[in-house]
Design a protein around this motif. Structure first.
Motif, PDB file in Angstrom:
ATOM      1  N   LYS A 278     -26.722 -43.732  19.754  1.00  0.00           N
ATOM      2  CA  LYS A 278     -27.457 -43.547  18.497  1.00  0.00           C
ATOM      3  C   LYS A 278     -28.932 -43.826  18.728  1.00  0.00           C
ATOM      4  N   LEU A 279     -29.756 -43.219  17.884  1.00  0.00           N
ATOM      5  CA  LEU A 279     -31.189 -43.452  17.902  1.00  0.00           C
ATOM      6  C   LEU A 279     -31.550 -44.178  16.611  1.00  0.00           C
ATOM      7  N   LEU A 280     -32.218 -45.317  16.735  1.00  0.00           N
ATOM      8  CA  LEU A 280     -32.544 -46.158  15.583  1.00  0.00           C
ATOM      9  C   LEU A 280     -34.050 -46.301  15.445  1.00  0.00           C
ATOM     10  N   ASP A 281     -34.494 -46.587  14.208  1.00  0.00           N
ATOM     11  CA  ASP A 281     -35.912 -46.862  14.000  1.00  0.00           C
ATOM     12  C   ASP A 281     -36.155 -48.368  14.040  1.00  0.00           C
ATOM     13  N   GLU A 282     -37.374 -48.800  13.719  1.00  0.00           N
ATOM     14  CA  GLU A 282     -37.727 -50.216  13.807  1.00  0.00           C
ATOM     15  C   GLU A 282     -36.936 -51.088  12.833  1.00  0.00           C
ATOM     16  N   ASN A 283     -36.361 -50.455  11.790  1.00  0.00           N
ATOM     17  CA  ASN A 283     -35.538 -51.193  10.825  1.00  0.00           C
ATOM     18  C   ASN A 283     -34.064 -51.126  11.175  1.00  0.00           C
ATOM     19  N   TRP A 284     -33.754 -50.617  12.369  1.00  0.00           N
ATOM     20  CA  TRP A 284     -32.391 -50.504  12.879  1.00  0.00           C
ATOM     21  C   TRP A 284     -31.540 -49.539  12.058  1.00  0.00           C
ATOM     22  N   GLU A 285     -32.220 -48.570  11.460  1.00  0.00           N
ATOM     23  CA  GLU A 285     -31.512 -47.510  10.742  1.00  0.00           C
ATOM     24  C   GLU A 285     -31.478 -46.256  11.601  1.00  0.00           C
ATOM     25  N   GLU A 286     -30.345 -45.556  11.561  1.00  0.00           N
ATOM     26  CA  GLU A 286     -30.191 -44.356  12.379  1.00  0.00           C
ATOM     27  C   GLU A 286     -31.211 -43.305  11.949  1.00  0.00           C
ATOM     28  N   ARG A 287     -31.894 -42.728  12.943  1.00  0.00           N
ATOM     29  CA  ARG A 287     -32.978 -41.796  12.622  1.00  0.00           C
ATOM     30  C   ARG A 287     -33.157 -40.805  13.769  1.00  0.00           C
ATOM     31  N   TYR A 288     -33.484 -39.542  13.397  1.00  0.00           N
ATOM     32  CA  TYR A 288     -33.641 -38.507  14.424  1.00  0.00           C
ATOM     33  C   TYR A 288     -34.927 -37.690  14.237  1.00  0.00           C
ATOM     34  N   GLU A 346     -22.628 -53.033  23.983  1.00  0.00           N
ATOM     35  CA  GLU A 346     -23.755 -52.136  23.683  1.00  0.00           C
ATOM     36  C   GLU A 346     -24.933 -52.470  24.576  1.00  0.00           C
ATOM     37  N   ILE A 347     -25.674 -51.436  24.929  1.00  0.00           N
ATOM     38  CA  ILE A 347     -26.924 -51.565  25.666  1.00  0.00           C
ATOM     39  C   ILE A 347     -28.034 -51.020  24.772  1.00  0.00           C
ATOM     40  N   LEU A 348     -29.104 -51.790  24.627  1.00  0.00           N
ATOM     41  CA  LEU A 348     -30.231 -51.350  23.801  1.00  0.00           C
ATOM     42  C   LEU A 348     -31.428 -51.033  24.693  1.00  0.00           C
ATOM     43  N   PHE A 349     -32.042 -49.890  24.447  1.00  0.00           N
ATOM     44  CA  PHE A 349     -33.265 -49.502  25.148  1.00  0.00           C
ATOM     45  C   PHE A 349     -34.343 -49.303  24.097  1.00  0.00           C
ATOM     46  N   ARG A 350     -35.321 -50.203  24.072  1.00  0.00           N
ATOM     47  CA  ARG A 350     -36.347 -50.200  23.028  1.00  0.00           C
ATOM     48  C   ARG A 350     -37.615 -49.507  23.535  1.00  0.00           C
ATOM     49  N   ILE A 351     -38.073 -48.527  22.761  1.00  0.00           N
ATOM     50  CA  ILE A 351     -39.336 -47.847  23.056  1.00  0.00           C
ATOM     51  C   ILE A 351     -40.344 -48.337  22.026  1.00  0.00           C
ATOM     52  N   LYS A 352     -41.303 -49.136  22.458  1.00  0.00           N
ATOM     53  CA  LYS A 352     -42.228 -49.751  21.513  1.00  0.00           C
ATOM     54  C   LYS A 352     -43.096 -48.720  20.796  1.00  0.00           C
ATOM     55  N   LYS A 353     -43.502 -47.689  21.539  1.00  0.00           N
ATOM     56  CA  LYS A 353     -44.278 -46.592  20.944  1.00  0.00           C
ATOM     57  C   LYS A 353     -43.747 -45.275  21.489  1.00  0.00           C
ATOM     58  N   MET A 354     -43.129 -44.495  20.621  1.00  0.00           N
ATOM     59  CA  MET A 354     -42.628 -43.178  21.010  1.00  0.00           C
ATOM     60  C   MET A 354     -43.818 -42.211  20.982  1.00  0.00           C
ATOM     61  N   ASN A 355     -44.485 -42.093  22.123  1.00  0.00           N
ATOM     62  CA  ASN A 355     -45.741 -41.347  22.163  1.00  0.00           C
ATOM     63  C   ASN A 355     -45.576 -39.888  22.573  1.00  0.00           C
ATOM     64  N   LEU A 356     -44.430 -39.308  22.279  1.00  0.00           N
ATOM     65  CA  LEU A 356     -44.237 -37.880  22.511  1.00  0.00           C
ATOM     66  C   LEU A 356     -44.914 -37.092  21.391  1.00  0.00           C
ATOM     67  N   LEU A 357     -45.378 -35.886  21.717  1.00  0.00           N
ATOM     68  CA  LEU A 357     -46.038 -35.044  20.727  1.00  0.00           C
ATOM     69  C   LEU A 357     -45.040 -34.158  19.997  1.00  0.00           C
TER      70      LEU A 357
END
Length: 405
Positions: A278-288, A346-357
């Motif tokens: 799953k992909l989560l936002d900073e509030n741990w809510e699923e987001r795409y 579970e394994i968590l991989f945190r991206i502090k800034k998703m800097n893709l365009l």
């Protein structure tokens, strides 16, 4: 002094369904039809100062074009009032009044007369109109032979070569090829410098931000937000992203009912399986859907089917829609030792800034031995989208700053 005042305006369209079509039907089936009301604008109030350029943005069907038609008096409001001060020219229905059997030159005279010009006035401007359209070679042949781009260029050239006090523009910033679009944009900028009041409706948010002093966002017939272009456009993009994210979650939920990762045979030995991602936002809510620079967390669920000791590595890779690997890493490369892996976890991989365009991206997840032998691999396990109010080019946004020395 306001050039345009829209005061508490409501517009109602009435659609008659089951309306009798013949005299007999009218007599026999009288009063059986259903009248449905559609309200594209509800109690809208907007004031535009003289010389101001404002942009109107919103989704299709939100009431933007209806508002322009009301200001130009093509249609009239059911409630409220609209006051305009000065000569109004509208670039709304480009080519309205063109006759396919007449030449381009003849249609210039016809179309310009719709804008209220006399033949003498058109004679003075016709060379400028033809020159701006860049259709000198074709101006004396019937417009039915024109391509759609040529047709729109001629219509735009007629409409733009006038001197209005108020200019209303509806989705004409994409007329013609790139060269003609730049030329049209420059012409609008020229009007702005002259102090013409301009109202622009467009989905081209870059042009809106460059041209406009103020932006009004209309949603479902009401003014949702107005203010500085960048602030309103950012709020609008966030709204669209949230809407798209809900749609993406619904689609993902439907797909997950059909395809369960844990039920798919692992690509590898299967000693460790990837059961969910799953992909989560900073509030741990699923987001795409993410805005460039936001935080994101990849949550990987796994199941261990046999003892692998500490010989286990989890990895990830992000690809753009062209299949280019934008970024990839794993726990081994990052110096993370995994010992005594639980049977499930579970394994968590945190991206502090998703800097893709801007664009669509896919995510690959792997689990393997240190020597690279696969336990499991999930290719394009999920897709997500990035958006940005600032339209840089490339794949990734680098942290940067400018200095003028």
């Amino acid at each position: 002094m306001y050039a345009i005042e829209v005061n508490n305006v409501t517009k109602i369209f009435r659609i008659h369904r089951g309306k009798p079509k013949t005299l007999k039907d009218r007599i026999v089936l009288k009063n059986t039809g259903v009248v449905e009301e559609v309200i594209p604008l509800k109690n809208v109030s907007i004031k535009v100062k003289k010389g101001e350029t404002i942009g109107i943005i919103g989704e299709n069907g939100s009431g933007k074009s209806t508002l322009l038609k009301l200001i130009s008096r093509i249609i009239y409001p059911d409630e409220g009032e609209i006051i305009t001060r000065g000569k109004v020219s509208s670039l709304i229905e480009l080519g309205a009044g063109f006759h396919p059997d007449f030449t381009g030159r003849e249609n210039i005279y016809i179309n310009a007369s719709i804008f209220g010009f006399t033949k003498k006035e058109i004679d003075k401007r016709i060379d400028d109109i033809i020159s701006f359209s860049e259709l000198e070679e074709f101006i004396d042949i019937p417009v039915r032979t024109y391509s759609s781009g040529m047709y729109m260029r001629l219509a735009f050239s007629v409409a733009i070569n006038i001197d209005p006090d108020i200019l209303l523009v509806d989705e004409i910033l994409t007329v013609g090829d790139e060269h003609f679009q730049k030329k049209s944009f420059n012409k609008l900028s020229e009007f702005k410098r002259k102090g013409t009041t301009i109202v622009i409706v467009s989905h081209d948010l870059n042009s809106i931000e460059k041209l406009c002093d103020r932006v009004v966002w209309i949603d479902k017939g009401i003014v949702k937000k107005e203010g500085m272009p960048r602030d309103v456009i950012r709020a609008y993009l966030d709204f669209l992203a949230e809407k798209d994210n809900k749609r993406a979650l619904d689609i993902k939920e439907q797909k997950s009912e059909q395809v369960n990762l844990s039920e798919k045979h692992p690509v590898g030995t299967g000693e460790v399986e990837i059961t969910n991602v799953k992909l989560l936002d900073e509030n741990w809510e699923e987001r795409y859907i993410f805005r460039t620079g936001e935080e994101a967390v990849i949550k990987i669920s796994y199941k261990r089917n046999s003892n692998v000791g500490n010989d286990v590595v989890f990895g990830m890779a992000i690809y753009n829609s062209s299949g280019i690997n934008c970024f990839g890493t794993n726990t081994y490369l990052d110096g993370i030792d995994i010992e005594d892996l639980k049977e499930e976890g579970e394994i968590l991989f945190r991206i502090k800034k998703m800097n893709l365009l801007d664009g669509e991206y896919s995510l690959d997840i792997s689990c393997h031995k240190i020597n690279g032998e696969l336990y499991d691999y999930k290719k394009s396990v999920l897709t997500f989208n990035m958006y940005s109010p600032v339209k840089e080019v490339g794949i990734v946004k680098l942290d940067h700053e400018w200095q003028i020395l």
